[in-house]
Design a protein around this motif. Structure first.
Motif, mmCIF file in Angstrom:
data_model
loop_
_atom_site.group_PDB
_atom_site.id
_atom_site.type_symbol
_atom_site.label_atom_id
_atom_site.label_comp_id
_atom_site.label_asym_id
_atom_site.label_seq_id
_atom_site.Cartn_x
_atom_site.Cartn_y
_atom_site.Cartn_z
ATOM 1 N N PHE B 331 9.344 36.942 33.403
ATOM 2 C CA PHE B 331 9.413 35.949 32.351
ATOM 3 C C PHE B 331 10.482 34.894 32.667
ATOM 4 O O PHE B 331 10.274 33.695 32.504
ATOM 5 C CB PHE B 331 9.714 36.642 31.034
ATOM 6 C CG PHE B 331 9.941 35.674 29.927
ATOM 7 C CD1 PHE B 331 8.871 35.064 29.310
ATOM 8 C CD2 PHE B 331 11.221 35.342 29.540
ATOM 9 C CE1 PHE B 331 9.081 34.145 28.313
ATOM 10 C CE2 PHE B 331 11.437 34.434 28.547
ATOM 11 C CZ PHE B 331 10.369 33.824 27.923
ATOM 12 N N LEU B 332 11.638 35.357 33.154
ATOM 13 C CA LEU B 332 12.719 34.421 33.493
ATOM 14 C C LEU B 332 12.287 33.428 34.558
ATOM 15 O O LEU B 332 12.599 32.241 34.487
ATOM 16 C CB LEU B 332 13.926 35.201 34.012
ATOM 17 C CG LEU B 332 15.048 35.416 33.026
ATOM 18 C CD1 LEU B 332 16.181 36.150 33.708
ATOM 19 C CD2 LEU B 332 15.528 34.081 32.496
ATOM 20 N N GLY B 333 11.555 33.945 35.535
ATOM 21 C CA GLY B 333 11.045 33.059 36.584
ATOM 22 C C GLY B 333 10.169 31.973 35.998
ATOM 23 O O GLY B 333 10.321 30.794 36.306
ATOM 24 N N VAL B 334 9.266 32.380 35.120
ATOM 25 C CA VAL B 334 8.351 31.419 34.499
ATOM 26 C C VAL B 334 9.141 30.379 33.702
ATOM 27 O O VAL B 334 8.914 29.179 33.803
ATOM 28 C CB VAL B 334 7.343 32.147 33.585
ATOM 29 C CG1 VAL B 334 6.528 31.147 32.784
ATOM 30 C CG2 VAL B 334 6.434 33.046 34.413
ATOM 31 N N VAL B 335 10.116 30.861 32.924
ATOM 32 C CA VAL B 335 10.883 29.934 32.089
ATOM 33 C C VAL B 335 11.675 28.947 32.947
ATOM 34 O O VAL B 335 11.730 27.755 32.649
ATOM 35 C CB VAL B 335 11.841 30.719 31.164
ATOM 36 C CG1 VAL B 335 12.841 29.790 30.507
ATOM 37 C CG2 VAL B 335 11.046 31.456 30.113
#
Lengths: 506, 353
Positions: B331-335
């Motif tokens: 999720f952090l990567g996507v954000v």
């Protein structure tokens, strides 16, 4: 050389290119015959470089047609048949000469490309064979340029466009280049030669097209094709912006800024001696590459130099003594700031409160004052700077510098790309600054600007001062421009600068 | 310093009605990012509240969320300053570890007085900031590379001098007794509750945010910082102190990472060398989501605070839903990528107008 061009040459009809409100090409018509060298001359901003870019396919025209050897111009045609030879070769410095010759024609079979017999012939023909395995970047500029020519010849280009090709070459290298240019033309190809050097146009071109204000004003052919005639035609028909009353401007200028033995660390200009007095507006005039731009930048402290620069007898402190405005608005304005912020961004103590806080009231007052003094037309000081017209943006850039009230301001091409009314206003502002006791140093490439605003013109050519003119002695812009052109041409075009070019190449 | 160099043009008298008032459109444009962020935060909170059967809205959970937010916000505000001036700092995460570890070693292992140890931590932060600034603006290496390098360098150094250990004032090495008063004072820096159970760290965040607001929006420094980031070439020609300001920007970023590290150390009660590494992407994403531009010249305190809040909400919500650390990583990567894409899009949009 096996090109068999058709009889048609290159025909350009009704070429139009606009950049916003600026018209770069206004329905240009021009025909070049196969087998001739067609010179292209014109003042800066006349549309020469736009024409080059259109032919090269870098810019799409808004209207008009170009026919090359009977076929309409297309990007593919432009890429394969039209060769542009620049002052700075646009090749691959990290590849060898041979690899440069092959790049783009390697085919799709994979494996390392090899020189075909025709390629070897071409290298021999252009005297590049001994250098075939040298890295291009290690070779002098002249050989790099010759590689570019060979590259074009080997892919059978039949239109050659030389764009200021020898401004960095020595005399011998230039002579060699022109000989090659004649050979190319004699093989039935079309050769365009764009250059500021009038003597070379007169000596090498078969005809010379005069480009003025985006169209072809006339084509000179022998016997009218002389250096003087080109210089004269270059300035005909150029409207002078209202010239202020220079008679009452102070001629008793007190020397303020003095340069002695002023030399660029890479010899872009050499041993310049110059004086600038209070109330003086002096224009350094020279084409791109003449060293004029570097000269004015050096006065502002942005180039490394040797020699002495004094202000009222003491060494110049470029920090507080000189304010500088670059030619390009992209280099003088802050896009992320408002009009008002751009007007006071250069201010220091005047807008600083205790604890380093910003003194908004003082800043706004300064911005308002500058806006009314410099007639900046803006809805509000909070308007983003990009929302202003080009002329008003330029006024903001200049106002921000003048508002500091430094002893000297240095401006590059202060009215480049600016409409006529803003031009007149900017000239008036500079005059007002000078009359209030300041000194103004300009770098100009347009002769009309020199006539309109400067008291004196220092003509610079190949890094040396070619002469100084008192602009007030000239009653019209044409005469001044003619003198400037002759002075520029008087410097041995290619000679005398051998050391420089080696220095530059290093 | 007046501008009366030129005669006042006739007929141009200052119009009293000619006030410098922002137009409605300008206000909306300025509000768009902050308003959009607020709406996003609210929406995400509603989603998590529903998905967790209200667990998300428990006061204890929200207070914990605020504490996590304050860590990201304090580091993020420093990072904002660096982005505004047109540079980037990737070393803050390992500097977080280095500064707290150097403080811990000096205080717990060497027995230095607490206040000296804290000064050591802050000095180390300024030193690393100066190091970054030197290689960026004097040597001329892109700050991305310079700070990536310094990040690894200081992490290695942290492991080396600390022996890769964990430190806790409650568990000093054998044979050393800690001054109970100092331990209590240090714990109290962050690990105490204000009325309504608000963590002390939130107060720190508010004070620090106020300081940054003064710095970025009300000081000459902040104004020039924005100009330098917006157009470094014009800044040089206008003789703004580009190098000096970049130097300070890197030092400020270092200091805020150190302060956040000390506060976290105080709250948690222990510190290990890699403690800050998990903060790299959340902080980065928070700042960029908050509107600081990677191209320089833009960034605000309000934006960064809201970005930090959004990241904290999301991290907390995902943890509540037991999404697992793998999912959180993804999720952090996507954000992070999404935030940069957003930055690019708004930039293009501004330019096209």
């Amino acid at each position: 050389m096996t090109a068999v061009p058709g009889p048609d040459g290159v025909v350009i009809e009704g070429l139009v290119k606009r950049y916003g409100d600026t018209v770069a090409l206004a329905g240009l018509n021009l025909a070049a015959r196969s087998g001739e060298i067609l010179g292209i001359a014109g003042p800066n901003g006349a549309g020469k470089s736009t024409l080059v870019k259109v032919l090269a396919g870098e810019v799409t025209p808004d209207a008009g047609t170009i026919t090359v050897q009977g076929r309409p111009w297309s990007p593919q045609l432009g890429a394969s048949r039209i060769a542009i030879v620049h002052q700075e070769p646009q090749l691959f410095p990290n590849l060898t000469v041979a690899e440069n010759l092959l790049a783009g024609r390697e085919g799709s079979r994979g494996g390392r490309p090899r020189l075909a017999p025709a390629d070897v012939d071409m290298l021999r023909e252009t005297d590049l064979l001994p250098f075939a395995d040298h890295l291009l970047g290690d070779l002098p500029l002249a050989l790099q340029q010759r590689t570019e020519i060979a590259r074009a010849l080997v892919r059978n280009a039949d239109v050659f466009l030389f764009d200021e090709p020898n401004s960095a070459l020595t005399e011998d290298e230039s002579a060699e280049l022109f000989a090659r240019m004649h050979t190319i033309a004699d093989s039935g190809r079309v050769v365009f030669l764009v250059t500021h050097r009038l003597a070379e146009l007169a000596a090498h071109a078969d005809r010379v097209a005069m480009i003025v204000d985006g169209s072809c004003a006339m084509v000179l052919a022998p016997p009218e094709l002389t250096e003087e005639r080109i210089a004269r035609e270059l300035v005909v028909g150029r409207a002078a912006v209202t010239r202020d009353d220079r008679a009452d401007s102070r001629r008793d200028a007190v020397p303020l800024l003095a340069l002695t033995g002023w030399t660029h660390h890479r010899a872009k200009f050499v041993d310049v001696t110059m004086q600038l007095g209070r109330g003086d507006i002096v224009a350094v005039v020279g084409v791109e590459g003449s060293g004029g731009r570097e000269l004015v930048r050096s006065v502002a402290g942005f180039e490394r130099t040797h020699g002495d620069a004094t202000l009222a007898g003491r060494p110049v402190r470029s920090g507080g003594d000189v304010a500088f405005v670059a030619a390009d608005r992209a280099d003088s304005l802050f896009d992320n700031l408002s009009v008002g912020e751009n007007l006071y961004i250069r201010q220091g103590p005047a807008i600083r409160r205790r604890l380093g806080l910003l003194k908004r009231s003082a800043a706004t007052r300064l911005a308002r004052q500058a806006r009314s003094d410099f007639l900046v037309k803006t809805a509000s000081l909070d308007t983003p700077i990009r929302a202003l017209s080009g002329g008003n943006q330029q006024k903001v850039a200049i106002a921000a510098a003048l508002a500091l009230a430094p002893p000297v301001v240095v401006l590059e091409e202060p009215t480049r790309g600016v409409d006529i009314s803003s031009k007149a206003e900017i000239y008036r502002l500079l005059r007002g600054f000078a009359d209030a006791g300041g000194a103004v140093l300009l770098y100009c490439t347009e002769d009309s600007e020199v006539f309109d605003v400067a008291d004196r013109a220092v003509v610079i050519s190949a890094g040396r001062v070619a002469g100084e003119l008192d602009c007030t002695e000239f009653s019209d812009a044409e005469m001044l421009a003619e003198r400037i052109a002759l002075l520029t041409a008087a410097i041995p075009v290619v000679g005398g600068s051998t050391h420089q070019s080696t220095g530059d190449a290093a | 310093m007046t501008t009366n160099l030129v005669d006042q043009p006739v007929g141009h008298v200052a119009d009293p009605a000619d006030r410098e008032r922002p137009t409605v459109a300008q206000f909306l444009r300025a509000f768009a990012r902050v308003g959009g962020l607020m709406a996003t935060v609210a929406l995400v909170m509603v989603v998590f509240a529903a998905a967790s059967d209200g667990l998300f809205l428990y006061p204890d959970n929200l207070l914990g969320l605020l504490r996590y937010m304050s860590t990201i916000a304090i580091i993020g505000l420093g990072l904002t300053v660096v982005l505004v001036v047109g540079e980037i700092d990737l070393s803050f995460a390992n500097l977080y570890g280095l500064s707290a570890m150097s403080m811990a070693v000096a205080w717990i292992n060497w027995g230095w007085p607490l206040w000296v140890a804290i000064l050591v931590a802050l000095a180390v932060a300024v030193l690393v900031g100066a190091f970054n600034a030197f290689f960026t603006s004097v040597v001329g290496i892109p700050s991305f590379i310079a700070t990536l390098g310094s990040s690894t360098l200081i992490f290695g150094f942290t492991l080396l001098f600390s022996g890769a250990q964990r430190f806790a004032p409650a568990a000093p090495p054998p044979g050393r007794t800690m001054d109970a008063g100092e331990v209590e004072f240090f714990r109290g820096l962050s690990n105490q509750s204000l009325p309504f159970g608000v963590p002390m760290q939130v107060l720190w965040m508010i004070v620090i945010a106020l300081l940054f607001w003064l710095l970025l929006s009300r000081s000459l420094f902040g104004f020039r910082l924005k100009a330098i980031g917006g157009n470094p070439v014009a800044a040089r020609f206008a003789r703004l102190p580009v190098r000096r300001y970049k130097f300070w920007a890197f030092c400020i970023a270092g200091l805020s990472a150190a302060v956040a590290a000390l506060l976290d150390f105080s709250f948690i009660g222990s510190i290990q060398p890699d403690a800050g590494q998990a903060l790299l992407f959340p902080t980065f994403a928070a700042v960029v989501i908050g509107g600081a531009s990677l191209q320089g010249g833009r960034g605000s305190v309000a934006g960064t605070l809201l970005g930090a809040l959004l990241l904290a909400v999301i991290a907390n919500g995902l943890a509540l839903l037991a999404a697992g650390s793998f999912a959180q990583q993804m999720f952090l990567g996507v954000v992070t990528i999404g935030a940069v894409v957003l930055d690019q899009l708004t930039r293009n949009w501004r330019r096209d107008r």
